[in-house]
Design a protein around this motif. Structure first.
Motif, PDB file in Angstrom:
ATOM      1  N   LEU B 410      15.239  38.181 -30.032  1.00  0.00           N
ATOM      2  CA  LEU B 410      15.990  39.409 -30.347  1.00  0.00           C
ATOM      3  C   LEU B 410      16.244  40.211 -29.071  1.00  0.00           C
ATOM      4  O   LEU B 410      17.346  40.731 -28.839  1.00  0.00           O
ATOM      5  N   LEU B 411      15.199  40.297 -28.234  1.00  0.00           N
ATOM      6  CA  LEU B 411      15.321  41.062 -26.997  1.00  0.00           C
ATOM      7  C   LEU B 411      16.373  40.447 -26.069  1.00  0.00           C
ATOM      8  O   LEU B 411      17.166  41.168 -25.446  1.00  0.00           O
ATOM      9  N   ILE B 412      16.388  39.120 -26.013  1.00  0.00           N
ATOM     10  CA  ILE B 412      17.391  38.437 -25.172  1.00  0.00           C
ATOM     11  C   ILE B 412      18.795  38.744 -25.684  1.00  0.00           C
ATOM     12  O   ILE B 412      19.693  39.107 -24.917  1.00  0.00           O
ATOM     13  N   ILE B 413      18.965  38.630 -26.998  1.00  0.00           N
ATOM     14  CA  ILE B 413      20.286  38.872 -27.595  1.00  0.00           C
ATOM     15  C   ILE B 413      20.716  40.318 -27.329  1.00  0.00           C
ATOM     16  O   ILE B 413      21.860  40.587 -26.935  1.00  0.00           O
ATOM     17  N   GLU B 414      19.769  41.257 -27.518  1.00  0.00           N
ATOM     18  CA  GLU B 414      20.125  42.673 -27.353  1.00  0.00           C
ATOM     19  C   GLU B 414      20.397  42.996 -25.878  1.00  0.00           C
ATOM     20  O   GLU B 414      21.240  43.840 -25.575  1.00  0.00           O
ATOM     21  N   THR B 415      19.681  42.321 -24.978  1.00  0.00           N
ATOM     22  CA  THR B 415      19.937  42.530 -23.542  1.00  0.00           C
ATOM     23  C   THR B 415      21.355  42.084 -23.205  1.00  0.00           C
ATOM     24  O   THR B 415      22.081  42.778 -22.478  1.00  0.00           O
ATOM     25  N   LEU B 416      21.741  40.926 -23.756  1.00  0.00           N
ATOM     26  CA  LEU B 416      23.100  40.433 -23.520  1.00  0.00           C
ATOM     27  C   LEU B 416      24.126  41.418 -24.096  1.00  0.00           C
ATOM     28  O   LEU B 416      25.123  41.750 -23.451  1.00  0.00           O
ATOM     29  N   GLN B 417      23.853  41.884 -25.305  1.00  0.00           N
ATOM     30  CA  GLN B 417      24.783  42.833 -25.941  1.00  0.00           C
ATOM     31  C   GLN B 417      24.872  44.126 -25.135  1.00  0.00           C
ATOM     32  O   GLN B 417      25.943  44.702 -24.983  1.00  0.00           O
ATOM     33  N   GLU B 418      23.732  44.562 -24.608  1.00  0.00           N
ATOM     34  CA  GLU B 418      23.699  45.799 -23.825  1.00  0.00           C
ATOM     35  C   GLU B 418      24.558  45.652 -22.568  1.00  0.00           C
ATOM     36  O   GLU B 418      25.128  46.616 -22.070  1.00  0.00           O
ATOM     37  N   LYS B 419      24.632  44.409 -22.077  1.00  0.00           N
ATOM     38  CA  LYS B 419      25.467  44.157 -20.892  1.00  0.00           C
ATOM     39  C   LYS B 419      26.915  43.900 -21.278  1.00  0.00           C
ATOM     40  O   LYS B 419      27.728  43.520 -20.429  1.00  0.00           O
ATOM     41  N   GLY B 420      27.216  44.056 -22.553  1.00  0.00           N
ATOM     42  CA  GLY B 420      28.589  43.906 -23.026  1.00  0.00           C
ATOM     43  C   GLY B 420      28.988  42.475 -23.305  1.00  0.00           C
ATOM     44  O   GLY B 420      30.167  42.163 -23.468  1.00  0.00           O
ATOM     45  N   ILE B 421      27.995  41.579 -23.355  1.00  0.00           N
ATOM     46  CA  ILE B 421      28.303  40.172 -23.635  1.00  0.00           C
ATOM     47  C   ILE B 421      28.198  39.928 -25.135  1.00  0.00           C
ATOM     48  O   ILE B 421      27.168  40.245 -25.746  1.00  0.00           O
ATOM     49  N   SER B 422      29.237  39.377 -25.722  1.00  0.00           N
ATOM     50  CA  SER B 422      29.223  39.097 -27.156  1.00  0.00           C
ATOM     51  C   SER B 422      28.687  37.692 -27.391  1.00  0.00           C
ATOM     52  O   SER B 422      29.291  36.703 -26.973  1.00  0.00           O
ATOM     53  N   VAL B 423      27.546  37.622 -28.048  1.00  0.00           N
ATOM     54  CA  VAL B 423      26.944  36.312 -28.307  1.00  0.00           C
ATOM     55  C   VAL B 423      27.838  35.512 -29.264  1.00  0.00           C
ATOM     56  O   VAL B 423      28.037  34.308 -29.088  1.00  0.00           O
ATOM     57  N   CYS B 424      28.389  36.220 -30.266  1.00  0.00           N
ATOM     58  CA  CYS B 424      29.297  35.541 -31.212  1.00  0.00           C
ATOM     59  C   CYS B 424      30.499  34.981 -30.456  1.00  0.00           C
ATOM     60  O   CYS B 424      30.959  33.874 -30.746  1.00  0.00           O
ATOM     61  N   GLY B 425      30.979  35.764 -29.481  1.00  0.00           N
ATOM     62  CA  GLY B 425      32.125  35.324 -28.685  1.00  0.00           C
ATOM     63  C   GLY B 425      31.804  34.045 -27.941  1.00  0.00           C
ATOM     64  O   GLY B 425      32.627  33.123 -27.886  1.00  0.00           O
ATOM     65  N   ILE B 426      30.591  33.981 -27.376  1.00  0.00           N
ATOM     66  CA  ILE B 426      30.181  32.772 -26.639  1.00  0.00           C
ATOM     67  C   ILE B 426      30.156  31.582 -27.591  1.00  0.00           C
ATOM     68  O   ILE B 426      30.679  30.511 -27.282  1.00  0.00           O
ATOM     69  N   ILE B 427      29.566  31.795 -28.760  1.00  0.00           N
ATOM     70  CA  ILE B 427      29.450  30.692 -29.727  1.00  0.00           C
ATOM     71  C   ILE B 427      30.845  30.228 -30.159  1.00  0.00           C
ATOM     72  O   ILE B 427      31.118  29.024 -30.242  1.00  0.00           O
ATOM     73  N   ASN B 428      31.724  31.194 -30.422  1.00  0.00           N
ATOM     74  CA  ASN B 428      33.055  30.839 -30.931  1.00  0.00           C
ATOM     75  C   ASN B 428      33.873  30.007 -29.944  1.00  0.00           C
ATOM     76  O   ASN B 428      34.804  29.310 -30.346  1.00  0.00           O
ATOM     77  N   LYS B 429      33.537  30.116 -28.652  1.00  0.00           N
ATOM     78  CA  LYS B 429      34.295  29.342 -27.659  1.00  0.00           C
ATOM     79  C   LYS B 429      33.823  27.890 -27.575  1.00  0.00           C
ATOM     80  O   LYS B 429      34.456  27.060 -26.938  1.00  0.00           O
ATOM     81  N   LYS B 430      32.692  27.606 -28.193  1.00  0.00           N
ATOM     82  CA  LYS B 430      32.142  26.237 -28.124  1.00  0.00           C
ATOM     83  C   LYS B 430      32.914  25.320 -29.077  1.00  0.00           C
ATOM     84  O   LYS B 430      33.487  25.781 -30.070  1.00  0.00           O
ATOM     85  N   PRO B 431      32.881  24.003 -28.811  1.00  0.00           N
ATOM     86  CA  PRO B 431      33.520  23.062 -29.748  1.00  0.00           C
ATOM     87  C   PRO B 431      32.842  23.118 -31.119  1.00  0.00           C
ATOM     88  O   PRO B 431      31.673  23.533 -31.229  1.00  0.00           O
ATOM     89  N   PHE B 432      33.553  22.660 -32.140  1.00  0.00           N
ATOM     90  CA  PHE B 432      33.043  22.755 -33.514  1.00  0.00           C
ATOM     91  C   PHE B 432      31.675  22.087 -33.666  1.00  0.00           C
ATOM     92  O   PHE B 432      30.785  22.626 -34.331  1.00  0.00           O
ATOM     93  N   ALA B 433      31.517  20.926 -33.031  1.00  0.00           N
ATOM     94  CA  ALA B 433      30.245  20.198 -33.168  1.00  0.00           C
ATOM     95  C   ALA B 433      29.068  21.023 -32.641  1.00  0.00           C
ATOM     96  O   ALA B 433      28.001  21.055 -33.247  1.00  0.00           O
TER      97      ALA B 433
END
Lengths: 347, 466
Positions: B410-433
């Motif tokens: 959770l802390l890692i995810i929130e740190t990324l979000q605090e830096k303005g990085i969207s975790v969902c955005g990163i995931i969405n750019k990955k191939p479907f598999a």
């Protein structure tokens, strides 16, 4: 539209994979009562499904008292009667009812021998419905209308339970990742189906003061209403299928004359046979010896089971013809081996 | 029918099917029906009171749209909030009251109604003309139990206008639902047995155990509330509706005032807009500002629960906020004098803020003021309970390990979000598999390691009780 369809397909694929993952996890996480346990409930029900169709003439049912009390191999070897022991730990009448219904889809028994200890309050759980014991018996049941009805009944009685968890056992047993056992990871290892539901115990009970009933009384015990309700259903089910229902009570410390009176009356009212081996007359008739023939004060050992089975065999041999069947012939050696093994007990 | 129940999933699926089958202009009726069904399943006895309050406030809104009388406005607001006020008054007086008098989500929808009436009164919004649409606004099912407290101008139009299916929103919604389950079952419910045990039997523990319980409680509370809001946002996105964020990573707060700009935003904003600003805010001098802060936190305390301990909790936060502001120059000067590195200063401030919030939990969570005070005193006492017993206090070593791993994640995810990085955005750019692998792994981890099932009440959310 095509884009939406693709999305729906993707969601469906993910959902199906999630379901498969859940079922896969369930295979590992659900408790397995294999032959390393004193009462191998999982093996019992799996082996029942593995029996050839319409080959079982007698079904034993009930709690662990029945599981340890009736040997299908002995019944076959001495009377040629093909039987299967469908009992399980703390099997309450609801489980028995639905398992009998399920069994009737695969077999056409002429008689059902039902142990009655569970009819009365055993102080194990409310209404004698102990959730872990229910799961032991219902989880191995194949997905069917019987399973759905059984699950609905149990969840209606205990709303804290989750219906879904009966179909995806990982939802119930996911906490078991902390203490997985050998067979959880080796679930595929073949188990012997030769005991046909019977639990063969060879040890003898610790000294225990037990006396069969000698003093007659008019007292009656009250059956747990829910157990009586389902006993009625079992009676009706057997009657509808032309099956002879025999009520029994193996020797045990929980028995009493008052309970005997209640079941005697029930049996008389419904035209059933009832044998309580705690009655001195019957106890002596089968030559039972509590200190030699019991594994503990509740469960018969193999010597006691053979005496109890012998009596049932004598009763049934007049009506059920002896039949040659390889399913029982091939398991004879395994039974003898188990009987010769040194006493050991675990559960 | 809790937000994590299978029956709720079925309701959402049925509602989704009906929503996208109906013509655009009728789709809001599905949300209304689902809301009524959801509420009826959860609190049937209280449903008439909720509907009555909604209908009353609907007509009150229409009246206030035409007549801007202050007296009328106050009367309408007070009558609309009568169930909430009755609950507070009767509880303080120790008078027992029927369950139907306190409908599920009362604290949330009462504030929602007051904000609606106030906005109509001040002319910020026009009153809704359709009573059923207004009832939908009040009973919108993904958020009625635990908020966030929506504003009419933010949510209303989204509910009433039909949405076409939007794949991006739906994907985001499903991701949020998975995240919500993670927060609820891997953190909130994991921590609950330990917290419940220590607070229920607080007189038996001392030293670090009560401190750990309070720390775990704030983590539990955060994960629990955030999960509910995340689930609400996720389900709403499936209908194409955007529900406002209610948290902005409070763990990074460097002061109590910043904490409240990151925690329960909808309540903080409500208190700011409908209490603090009308009282004069910070425009009428320092003393008045501090007084306003105290008033706001007293109301916040009472909103959270009826009891002296909630008042003390509110006052403690007010005190911390005022003291923080008063001592700011002194602390800044001190840091400069000793040339404390900025990063270290940031971490110290975050840690101090966390400690203050944890400390306030002794009043918030304890069963009464004396229990809270005892727990604070027990921090400095030495008795039998010590660390070796830690794993016998409701959470075994395995669950502690899972909880710790989940918190780090959770802390890692929130740190990324605090830096303005969207975790969902990163995931969405990955191939479907790859995405499929991530979703299945998340599902499996939650399925196996989550805390739920017999013996756990994971269908309930803590903020649903307020």
């Amino acid at each position: 539209m095509n884009k939406h369809r693709l999305f729906l397909i993707r969601v469906s694929v993910v959902s199906v994979l999630c379901l498969l993952l859940s079922l896969g996890a369930s295979v590992i996480l659900e408790p397995k009562f294999y032959n390393d346990k004193a009462i191998a409930t999982t093996v019992t029900f799996r082996s029942f499904y593995a029996m050839q169709k319409d080959t079982v003439d007698v079904l034993f049912a009930g709690s662990s008292h029945a599981v340890c009390g009736y040997s299908p191999q002995y019944l076959y070897d001495h009377f040629g009667i093909r039987s299967f022991n469908l009992g399980s730990d703390e099997q309450n009448m609801i489980i028995t009812y639905y398992w009998l219904k399920e069994a009737l889809k695969y077999q056409k028994p002429s008689a059902v021998v039902l142990d009655t200890v569970i009819c009365f309050d055993l102080d194990i759980a409310e209404n004698n419905i102990n959730e872990p014991s229910v799961r032991k018996a219902i989880d191995p049941m194949r997905l069917s209308l019987n399973k759905i009805n059984a699950v609905n009944d149990f969840v209606r009685i205990n709303p804290a339970e989750s219906k879904l968890s009966y179909y995806i056992p990982a939802l119930r047993f996911h906490e078991r990742w902390k203490n997985l056992e050998y067979y959880d990871l080796h679930f595929f290892e073949k188990q012997s189906y030769d005991m046909k539901g019977y639990s063969l115990l060879t040890n003898k009970t610790e000294p225990f003061e037990y006396h069969p009933f000698t003093v007659e009384t008019d007292e009656q015990s009250t059956m747990v209403p829910l157990m009586k309700e389902y006993l009625n259903r079992i009676t009706e089910l057997c009657s509808d299928h032309g099956i002879k229902l025999i009520l029994v009570k193996t020797p045990c410390y929980q028995a009493s004359y008052a309970k005997y009176n209640t079941l005697r009356q029930y049996a008389d009212e419904n035209g059933l046979d009832y044998y309580d081996y705690n009655l001195k007359e019957l106890y002596d008739l089968i030559n039972f010896d509590f200190s030699e023939d019991m594994s503990d004060p509740g469960h018969a050992n193999v010597y006691g089971a053979e005496k109890l089975t012998e009596h049932i065999g004598q009763i049934l041999s007049g009506t059920i013809p002896a039949v040659e069947d390889s399913q029982w012939i091939l398991s004879r050696d395994y039974y003898c081996q188990k009987k010769e093994q040194k006493p050991q007990k675990d559960n | 029918m809790g937000y994590t129940d299978f029956s709720y999933c079925l309701l959402v699926l049925c509602a989704l099917a009906a929503y996208y089958i109906l013509p655009l202009n009728r789709r809001w009726t599905v949300l209304l029906t689902a809301g009524i069904v959801f509420y009826a399943f959860n609190d049937l006895k209280a449903l008439p009171l909720v509907l009555l309050t909604a209908v009353f406030s609907f007509f009150a809104g229409k009246l206030l749209g035409r007549n801007k009388s202050k007296v009328l406005y106050i009367c309408c607001a007070v009558i609309s909030a009568l169930p909430l006020l009755s609950k507070v008054i009767l509880s303080f007086a120790g008078i027992p009251f029927a369950g139907w008098l306190v409908p599920l989500g009362l604290s949330f929808y009462s504030l929602q109604i007051i904000s609606y009436l106030t906005d109509v009164y001040t002319g910020k919004i026009s009153p809704q003309e359709n009573c059923l649409k207004y009832i939908l606004f009040i009973t919108y099912f993904p958020q009625i139990i635990q908020g966030p407290i929506p504003r009419y101008e933010q949510l209303g139009h989204q509910l009433f206008e039909g949405h076409r299916f939007d794949e991006d929103k739906a994907v985001r919604g499903l991701q949020l639902i998975i995240w919500g389950y993670f927060l609820k079952l891997m953190i909130a419910e994991k921590a609950a047995p330990f917290v419940n045990r220590i607070f229920a039997d607080c007189y038996s523990y001392s030293g670090i155990i009560p401190l750990l319980a309070a720390a775990l409680f704030i983590i539990q509370l955060y994960a629990d509330f955030l999960s509910c809001v995340t689930l609400s946002q996720g389900v709403s996105l499936l209908f194409g509706i955007e529900v406002a964020d209610n948290f902005r990573r409070p763990v990074f707060a460097e002061s109590i005032s910043e904490f409240w700009r990151r925690w329960h935003l909808s309540l903080s904003h409500w208190l700011r807009d409908y209490v603090y600003f009308p009282l004069g805010g910070s425009r009428k001098g320092k003393l008045r500002k501090y007084l306003n802060i105290i008033v706001v936190f007293i109301i916040s305390g009472l909103w959270h629960g009826v009891g002296i301990n909630y008042l003390i909790w509110g006052l403690f936060h007010a005190f911390c906020q005022i003291a923080g502001e008063l001592t700011m120059p002194l602390r800044t000067g001190l840091c400069r004098a000793i040339r404390m590195p900025a990063l270290l200063r940031t971490y110290i401030r975050r840690f101090n803020t966390f400690l203050l919030v944890v400390f306030s939990m002794f009043f918030f969570r304890a069963y009464g003021t004396s229990a809270g005070l005892y727990m604070i005193r027990s921090l400095f006492m030495r008795t039998g309970s010590s660390l070796p017993d830690l794993f016998s206090l409701g959470i075994d070593r395995y669950d502690f390990a899972v909880l710790a791993a989940s918190l780090i994640f959770l802390l890692i995810i929130e740190t990324l979000q605090e830096k303005g990085i969207s975790v969902c955005g990163i995931i969405n750019k990955k191939p479907f598999a790859v995405r499929l692998g991530i979703y299945l792994a998340a599902f499996l981890v939650i399925l196996v390691f989550g805390t739920y099932g017999i013996g756990f009440d994971s269908g309930q959310f803590i903020y649903g009780m307020f």
